[in-house]
Design an enzyme around this catalytic site. Structure first.
Site, PDB file in Angstrom:
ATOM      1  CE1 TYR A  13      37.348  32.144  34.250  1.00  0.00           C
ATOM      2  CE2 TYR A  13      35.483  30.647  34.419  1.00  0.00           C
ATOM      3  CZ  TYR A  13      36.857  30.875  34.440  1.00  0.00           C
ATOM      4  OH  TYR A  13      37.726  29.827  34.636  1.00  0.00           O
ATOM      5  CB  CYS A  14      36.910  37.024  29.905  1.00  0.00           C
ATOM      6  SG  CYS A  14      36.110  38.623  30.195  1.00  0.00           S
ATOM      7  CD1 TRP A  15      42.254  38.794  34.453  1.00  0.00           C
ATOM      8  CD2 TRP A  15      42.273  40.751  33.365  1.00  0.00           C
ATOM      9  NE1 TRP A  15      43.076  39.642  35.153  1.00  0.00           N
ATOM     10  CE2 TRP A  15      43.113  40.860  34.508  1.00  0.00           C
ATOM     11  CE3 TRP A  15      42.132  41.863  32.526  1.00  0.00           C
ATOM     12  CZ2 TRP A  15      43.789  42.023  34.833  1.00  0.00           C
ATOM     13  CZ3 TRP A  15      42.835  43.021  32.850  1.00  0.00           C
ATOM     14  CH2 TRP A  15      43.640  43.095  33.991  1.00  0.00           C
ATOM     15  CB  ILE A  30      39.262  34.704  36.510  1.00  0.00           C
ATOM     16  CG1 ILE A  30      39.724  33.538  37.401  1.00  0.00           C
ATOM     17  CG2 ILE A  30      40.440  35.543  36.006  1.00  0.00           C
ATOM     18  CD1 ILE A  30      40.453  32.452  36.675  1.00  0.00           C
TER      19      ILE A  30
END
Length: 354
Positions: A98-100, A127
């Site tokens: 995952y990233c932002w 996230i």
């Protein structure tokens, strides 16, 4: 990379205990806030992320993408080895990247290592979806009816230590200061690693969920703020309406405890900086006395003066405004304090459970 098929998974379908979460955001983003037990394998360093962001704002999205790819390309082998190694260490676990917000960073990593044979998923929403999950979870926790035991006492009364022992013994303790990474006073950050508001709320929800079957919670009597952290309204309401236990610990034992907690030989400059921030609240006479004591590095006398002339009067005034009565527990050492607290809790638990 856009032609590579990336398998996706939603937050509703993951397991925080069983899956491996790979956070590919920058180290600074990860430090501020992350999914529990996530591993940071950043696509960009803090400096590289800043450069890509600047390119996006000042030039174009295409230029930012090209710059990002030029930074990522030399790292592909390292990423593959890192994630392949993690998969081999934990072969039964799913890898969730995952990233932002489930955008280009996580898709780039998942696509690359997936193409090279590493089984992985991209978290839809990144996230941000976890943040929404935490906020909704806390809203649900606020609706639950729980009793609160509120542990209070003057500064240095070993409240935190007693709570920690109770927690190890299996009592339903929410250690708010530990979750915040801050002890609550002007000195509270010294020797600690303060958490962000987002991280605090994530950790709080996790503990509340672990204690969902408990009819009561044990907390310390905190103010609305712990450092930069703002407590949820339902915790403050629980504190105000809960059963209050007032710990009475001898004055000089409190001074000794504060000395041992703040380790002035190690954090001398931090303590001096904290006193500087307090100067506007202190009398000129007390400031003169503290200046002399600082020159002598007489920290026990510094702490005793601050207790006598600042912290204790403020606490006594706040205590006089408290609406409900308190149960007082006097103790001379940690073991007796814990023992008396347990005796009270067991009596209280019998009362509320019938």
């Amino acid at each position: 990379m856009s032609t590579v098929e990336v398998k996706q998974i939603t937050l509703q379908d993951v397991s925080f205990e069983e899956d491996i979460f790979i956070d590919v955001r920058s180290p600074a983003e990860f430090t501020e806030y992350q999914i529990p037990n996530a591993i940071n394998v950043p696509l960009f360093s803090n400096e590289e992320r800043a450069k890509v962001g600047t390119a996006y704002k000042q030039k174009s999205k295409e230029h930012a993408i090209e710059l990002g790819l030029s930074m990522y390309a030399p790292k592909i082998l390292a990423f593959f080895k890192k994630l392949k190694g993690l998969q081999e260490e934990m072969p039964t676990k799913r890898m969730v990247i995952y990233c932002w917000r489930g955008g280009m960073r996580s898709k780039t990593i998942a696509g690359t290592v997936g193409l090279l044979g590493v089984e992985c998923y991209q978290l839809v929403g990144g996230i941000r979806s976890f943040r929404q999950y935490v906020q909704k979870g806390l809203e649900q926790e606020a609706l639950k009816k729980r009793n609160f035991i509120v542990v209070a006492g003057h500064t240095g009364s070993r409240k935190t230590e007693i709570l920690q022992v109770l927690k190890r013994k299996g009592y339903p303790v929410i250690d708010l200061e530990a979750l915040a990474g801050h002890r609550g006073s002007i000195f509270g950050h010294i020797g600690m690693k303060p958490k962000s508001q987002k991280q605090f709320e994530s950790l709080l929800l996790e503990q509340l969920q672990q204690l969902e079957n408990s009819s009561y919670l044990i907390i310390e009597a905190e103010s609305k703020r712990i450092g930069h952290i703002i407590l949820p309204d339902f915790i403050i309401k629980g504190k105000e309406n809960g059963v209050r236990v007032e710990l009475d610990y001898p004055f000089w034992s409190r001074v000794e405890h504060i000395y041992n907690t703040y380790q002035p030989e190690k954090y001398k400059e931090n303590i001096y900086e904290a006193i500087m921030k307090m100067r506007k609240y202190l009398s000129s006479q007390l400031l003169d006395e503290l200046d002399v004591l600082q020159q002598k590095e007489d920290f026990k006398s510094i702490f005793s003066k601050l207790l006598e002339e600042y912290y204790d009067p403020r606490y006594d005034y706040a205590f006089s405004k408290y609406q409900t009565s308190s149960i007082h527990i006097e103790f001379e050492d940690l073991n007796s304090g814990v023992g008396k607290m347990i005796a009270f809790i067991e009596k209280y638990r019998t009362k509320i459970t019938g």
